[in-house]
Scaffold this active site. Structure first.
Site, PDB file in Angstrom:
ATOM      1  N   PHE A 113       8.722  -4.688  26.875  1.00 12.58           N
ATOM      2  CA  PHE A 113       8.167  -5.290  25.744  1.00 12.58           C
ATOM      3  C   PHE A 113       9.607  -5.601  24.656  1.00 12.58           C
ATOM      4  O   PHE A 113      10.477  -4.762  24.916  1.00 12.58           O
ATOM      5  CB  PHE A 113       7.570  -4.195  25.106  1.00 12.58           C
ATOM      6  N   ASP A 184       9.007   4.116  29.364  1.00 10.78           N
ATOM      7  CA  ASP A 184       8.343   3.589  28.356  1.00 10.78           C
ATOM      8  C   ASP A 184       6.821   3.707  28.589  1.00 10.78           C
ATOM      9  O   ASP A 184       6.423   2.942  29.581  1.00 10.78           O
ATOM     10  CB  ASP A 184       8.657   2.356  27.700  1.00 10.78           C
ATOM     11  N   TYR A 209      -1.745   4.675  19.858  1.00 11.08           N
ATOM     12  CA  TYR A 209      -2.886   3.473  19.067  1.00 11.08           C
ATOM     13  C   TYR A 209      -3.483   2.607  20.236  1.00 11.08           C
ATOM     14  O   TYR A 209      -4.707   2.012  20.034  1.00 11.08           O
ATOM     15  CB  TYR A 209      -2.236   2.610  18.133  1.00 11.08           C
ATOM     16  N   LYS A 210      -3.079   2.429  21.505  1.00  8.37           N
ATOM     17  CA  LYS A 210      -3.739   1.771  22.598  1.00  8.37           C
ATOM     18  C   LYS A 210      -4.811   2.810  23.174  1.00  8.37           C
ATOM     19  O   LYS A 210      -5.629   2.870  22.569  1.00  8.37           O
ATOM     20  CB  LYS A 210      -2.562   1.604  23.309  1.00  8.37           C
TER      21      LYS A 210
END
Lengths: 397, 397
Positions: A113, A184, A209-210
């Site tokens: 990411f 990660d 939040y995922k």
């Protein structure tokens, strides 16, 4: 045995919506509003500043860290919640570099990411541009771990394709070469079984939040292995990572253990939302979740390949090589996704050509997968996406 | 003309409580629970991931930054909300050092909040220990600004005594000497008029959970002057500070303007609580607030000195030299504060001997000040504090 009928009932998903974007923002657990209401009216409203002790706010980062730690196989007392994932990447990387002071290469892959890579760039610059951020194609990552490499910064699941790295193999290779590894887990925590302890992760970071469903802007987490935690100096020396924050000493002395990875005042409202979200996870077995996720993902791949010719699978077909999302490529990806959203099927688009669908067994089942593909097939058959209103504007979801 | 009867009615303060700790955590605005409920059920619950655009979540850091910016005299578009104050200190300091690359001294004073100094220590270490953090007594700060000094890191109001620095004079001196100045407004924003633009602040940072009343763990803010913002490179290169976050480019390019001081995903629940808190501030004139704060503070000093012999004033007596709190010293400070809290007067204690009372005119008036001092006098006269239950344990508020 996880009761997925029960878990499904724990979430509010608007009627008629098929939500395949829980890998970006999970839906709201039904219990969250009452938990937050209680925090506001009974805790903040009535206890005011005394809530920091009386309501346990000050300990939330550590207490919720342990609740979340179970989902990623962490030893008790080695996960703390706070800040954002970008900040936690910065903390982990600056700590990791201290373990291998003589090495100058940070290795990652082009599938990582961007924020992870940006934070690494920024840290390298602060450290005097003496390190090199080496980026290789994802499938070359293992081979690229040489004795030059100090830190391997790897995101298990590719946010676009859902391709999964073999973290155990990468970590074994890294350790053989004398490097340390940061996992990660942004698209892993709550998506599939993770075992930081058994897998030998030196550091792990992720967000909530995922798949965890803790709400927009929910805080991040960091894990540091027992081997390292008391030997690394925090780069972000916030008072709540101090050994005695309330002594207000003039000099910084890091707390013992994972508390040293705390920085400033914890976001108590967001923490309460995370607390409510974790109540659901207490009744989920990660092996059950994984099986169902793979079944649903496999079904979606099969259905799309059968009914939507023209879309090209971007996710690896093999179970062990994919996370909990399914991605397809199309040159008209952006417009197709806009049309899907318009018809109540929420996935998302990632440039340049990826249609991305999150598979989240807590609230998604076979019926939703089949229906989503029917809508997608209808859009493609009728070229419904080829309408000016679906043509590209800036995408920010 | 600010209507303080109206402002008082906007807050929930439990019946019978006299709350003099709004300089640590402000009380809850009555409108906050409904605002958060709406965010949860109508926004997160119904809009899910599309809320980032549809509900304006992604723009909150900038939009709320401008709302808050009015309270500190900032130019439009130069304040952004996010993270914690410690992180914002780190960002401001790393940016400030870039403006004076040839200078090696960071100057602050021993009255500064420890977390500011800890973050500076950590940053200096990352930068290769080539800088010196020079600490002087607060009253020597102006004289200590020499041509050696690159950055002056100053907190306007001393968190223990309420002593106020003359930021304009310090900033003038610093600029004359070629240094840049960071104003920490933790105990200033919402406490007294601040004018970052007219005062020539290069950077300013602060928090919103104190006088602003945005709730436990509310986010921080950062201001960067128009002169500097496009010339400083962020040290914390998070994706939301990127010029095109959703292009997912491989390399970091900072956004134009204050957006580059964003890092990760904004804490939307906390932002909504800040939004509700700012609604009250829209109807407050800072000059009215300051007058009333000084009147109430002066009254408290007078009453305590009259009725509580044995307590020694720690706050400067002159109006222009104090913020919006009143502090007294006592060797029995800890136990006295415990007894006060037990009797419904909430202030706080700061080691080694400070009794600290926040003066917050939005919801505190003369009657509360007089009654608080009566309770304090009663505790002292009867030596009510000298009970084992009030003896020191660890204070964490």
């Amino acid at each position: 045995m996880t009761d997925f009928a029960w878990t499904r009932d724990q979430f509010h998903v608007p009627l008629g919506l098929i939500y395949l974007d829980g890998n970006s923002l999970g839906p709201m657990p039904k219990a969250t509003p009452a938990r937050i209401e209680r925090l506001l009216t009974e805790e903040w409203g009535e206890r005011l500043v005394t809530g920091w002790n009386a309501c346990g706010w000050m300990d939330m980062p550590r207490r919720l860290g342990d609740r979340l730690g179970r989902l990623i196989g962490a030893e008790h007392g080695h996960v703390v919640i706070g800040d954002t994932l970008s900040i936690k990447v910065f903390q982990a990387l600056s700590a990791a570099l201290q373990i291998v002071p003589e090495r100058r290469t940070i290795l990652s892959d082009r599938g990582n990411f961007p924020s992870d890579l940006y934070m690494a760039e920024g840290l390298i610059h602060l450290l005097g541009d003496r390190h090199d951020l080496r980026l290789v194609p994802p499938h070359d990552l293992e081979d690229a771990i040489t004795e030059e490499v100090g830190v391997v910064l790897v995101t298990e699941i590719d946010y676009r394709t859902g391709r999964r790295h073999n973290l155990k193999a990468l970590t074994r290779k890294a350790h053989d070469m004398g490097a340390v590894v940061i996992w990660d887990l942004a698209h892993s925590a709550g998506a599939l079984p993770v075992d930081v302890a058994a897998g030998g992760a030196d550091f792990a970071v992720g967000c909530t939040y995922k798949y965890i469903n803790a709400g927009p802007g929910a805080p991040a987490f960091i894990y540091v292995s027992p081997e390292h935690i008391d030997h690394v100096e925090p780069a972000l020396c916030g008072w709540l990572g101090h050994d005695k924050p309330f002594s207000f000493e003039p000099g910084y002395r890091p707390a013992t253990g994972i508390e040293r990875m705390r920085v400033g005042t914890p976001p108590v409202l967001q923490m309460a939302a995370l607390d409510a979200a974790l109540d659901v996870w207490d009744r989920v077995d990660m092996a059950d979740l994984r099986k169902r996720s793979l079944d649903l993902g496999g079904l979606m791949i099969e259905e799309i390949e059968t009914h939507c010719p023209g879309l090209k699978l971007a996710t690896p077909r093999e179970n062990e090589s994919r996370g909990s999302q399914v991605s397809f490529r199309s040159e008209h990806g952006y417009a197709i996704m806009q049309a899907l959203i318009d018809l109540g099927v929420i996935g998302d688009f990632r440039a340049p050509d990826i249609l991305r669908f999150g598979i989240t067994p807590l609230y998604i089942g076979e019926a939703e997968i089949r229906e989503a593909v029917e809508v997608l097939a209808r859009i493609l058959r009728g070229a419904l996406w080829d309408h000016p209103k679906y043509h590209r504007r800036k995408s920010v979801t």
